[in-house]
Write a protein that holds these residues in place. Structure first.
Motif, short mmCIF file in Angstrom:
data_model
loop_
_atom_site.label_atom_id
_atom_site.label_comp_id
_atom_site.label_asym_id
_atom_site.label_seq_id
_atom_site.Cartn_x
_atom_site.Cartn_y
_atom_site.Cartn_z
N GLN A 1 33.65 44.67 31.29
CA GLN A 1 34.68 45.19 30.52
C GLN A 1 35.90 44.81 31.25
OE1 GLN A 1 34.59 49.04 28.63
NE2 GLN A 1 36.66 49.59 29.24
N ASN A 2 35.91 44.96 32.72
CA ASN A 2 37.08 44.65 33.63
C ASN A 2 37.22 43.23 33.56
OD1 ASN A 2 38.86 45.23 35.79
ND2 ASN A 2 37.48 43.75 36.83
N LEU A 3 36.49 42.34 33.41
CA LEU A 3 36.64 40.86 33.18
C LEU A 3 37.32 40.74 31.69
CD1 LEU A 3 36.08 37.88 33.50
CD2 LEU A 3 33.71 38.19 32.62
N LEU B 1 42.15 38.99 29.23
CA LEU B 1 43.04 39.39 28.10
C LEU B 1 44.55 39.02 28.83
CD1 LEU B 1 41.77 42.30 25.91
CD2 LEU B 1 42.76 40.18 24.96
N GLN B 2 44.80 39.80 29.84
CA GLN B 2 46.04 39.65 30.37
C GLN B 2 46.18 38.22 30.75
OE1 GLN B 2 45.71 42.58 33.53
NE2 GLN B 2 45.70 44.28 32.35
N GLU B 3 45.49 37.51 31.22
CA GLU B 3 45.74 36.09 31.91
C GLU B 3 45.99 35.20 30.69
OE1 GLU B 3 46.15 33.12 34.62
OE2 GLU B 3 46.31 35.48 34.62
N PHE B 4 45.04 35.43 29.44
CA PHE B 4 45.57 34.71 28.29
C PHE B 4 46.77 35.04 27.73
CE2 PHE B 4 40.69 34.18 27.45
CZ PHE B 4 40.56 32.81 27.87
N ALA B 5 47.33 36.27 27.63
CA ALA B 5 48.44 36.70 27.34
C ALA B 5 49.55 36.14 27.97
CB ALA B 5 48.37 38.15 27.30
N ASP C 1 40.83 31.08 37.93
CA ASP C 1 41.82 32.25 38.50
C ASP C 1 41.22 33.53 37.65
OD1 ASP C 1 43.12 30.59 39.71
OD2 ASP C 1 44.89 30.20 37.97
N ILE C 2 40.78 33.69 36.28
CA ILE C 2 40.21 34.79 35.77
C ILE C 2 39.12 35.49 36.61
CG2 ILE C 2 39.33 35.94 33.63
CD1 ILE C 2 40.84 33.71 32.20
N GLN D 1 37.41 39.47 40.45
CA GLN D 1 36.43 39.97 41.62
C GLN D 1 35.01 39.55 41.27
OE1 GLN D 1 37.65 43.95 43.02
NE2 GLN D 1 39.49 43.32 43.99
N ILE D 2 34.90 38.51 40.46
CA ILE D 2 33.53 38.14 40.30
C ILE D 2 33.44 36.61 40.64
CG2 ILE D 2 33.15 39.71 38.69
CD1 ILE D 2 33.31 37.50 36.64
N SER D 3 32.22 36.10 40.76
CA SER D 3 32.33 34.70 40.99
C SER D 3 32.30 33.76 39.83
CB SER D 3 30.76 34.25 41.66
OG SER D 3 29.83 34.52 40.74
N SER D 4 32.80 32.55 39.97
CA SER D 4 32.87 31.69 38.53
C SER D 4 31.43 31.61 37.97
CB SER D 4 33.20 30.23 39.18
OG SER D 4 34.55 30.39 39.41
N ARG D 5 30.49 31.58 38.92
CA ARG D 5 29.17 31.51 38.17
C ARG D 5 28.76 32.67 37.60
NH1 ARG D 5 23.33 30.45 41.71
NH2 ARG D 5 21.82 30.49 40.04
N THR D 6 29.03 33.91 37.89
CA THR D 6 28.91 35.13 37.25
C THR D 6 29.49 34.95 35.75
OG1 THR D 6 28.60 36.43 38.98
CG2 THR D 6 28.94 37.71 37.06
N LEU D 7 30.68 34.58 35.90
CA LEU D 7 31.55 34.42 34.62
C LEU D 7 30.82 33.46 33.62
CD1 LEU D 7 35.26 34.10 34.32
CD2 LEU D 7 34.01 32.67 32.90
#
Length: 205
Positions: free
Chosen positions: A24-26, A31-35, A46-47, A52-58
């Protein structure tokens, strides 16, 4: 020894609640970054960093930017969608309540930013337009369809009439979004919703 290692591994894993909180934090960060940056300029790296997660997790959750954007719109749509079973009162009151609640949520800063993003960039990204249309159907139109269906309107008419009501109810929001203007006050939202509902119901019932 092996049992100790297994315990340590299990202890390092997030609980389902923690995992959901991170997801949910992601979404909120995205949302804030897209906006802020727009769809084209938003960076998944950047997101991930801001969440505070890895790109791999995303990428494990969302394989590309479009999938993440769709998840953001779905989350946003669920947040602003009034719960129809809890709309109380007669038909006029339920429509007014629905219209006011939706306008209140749509005038929220992040909602306005995302709406401007969609208007601005949909012409270049057909996939964005399709996602936005589906979210509109699911979270803004279907609650009105449900109200009309529960009132006994024939199913083949519900969608068309619901579309007309939503167009009328959100017309002032859209006008201010496109041409500028302060968000509507609570009194203005209620007055507008009362007028639109009266015109709509007198025209079809």
């Amino acid at each position: 020894m092996m049992d100790q290692i297994q315990v340590k591994r299990r202890a390092g894993r997030p609980t389902p609640e923690e995992a959901e909180q991170k997801r949910q934090n992601l979404i909120l960060v995205a949302l804030q970054e897209f906006a802020r940056a727009g769809y084209r300029a938003a960076s998944l790296r950047d997101i991930a960093e801001k969440a505070q997660i890895s790109s791999r997790t995303l990428y494990n959750h969302y394989p590309d930017k479009l999938a993440l954007f769709e998840a953001c719109l779905e989350y946003s749509g669920r947040q602003i969608r009034p719960d129809v079973p809890y709309l109380e009162g007669d038909l006029h009151t339920r429509f007014v309540t629905y219209a006011v609640e939706m306008q209140r949520q749509l005038f929220a800063p992040t909602s306005l930013q995302i709406a401007r993003l969609i208007y601005r960039e949909c012409s270049d990204f057909d996939a964005l337009r399709q996602i936005a249309r589906l979210q509109f159907e699911r979270h803004q139109l279907m609650p009105v369809v449900d109200i009309l269906a529960n009132e006994g309107m024939a199913s083949d008419k519900c969608h068309d009439y619901a579309t007309q009501f939503v167009v009328m109810a959100f017309g002032e929001w859209q006008r201010r979004l496109l041409f500028g203007g302060e968000p509507m006050t609570e009194e203005e939202m209620t007055t507008h919703a009362e007028l639109v509902t009266t015109i709509f119901l007198n025209g079809i019932f």
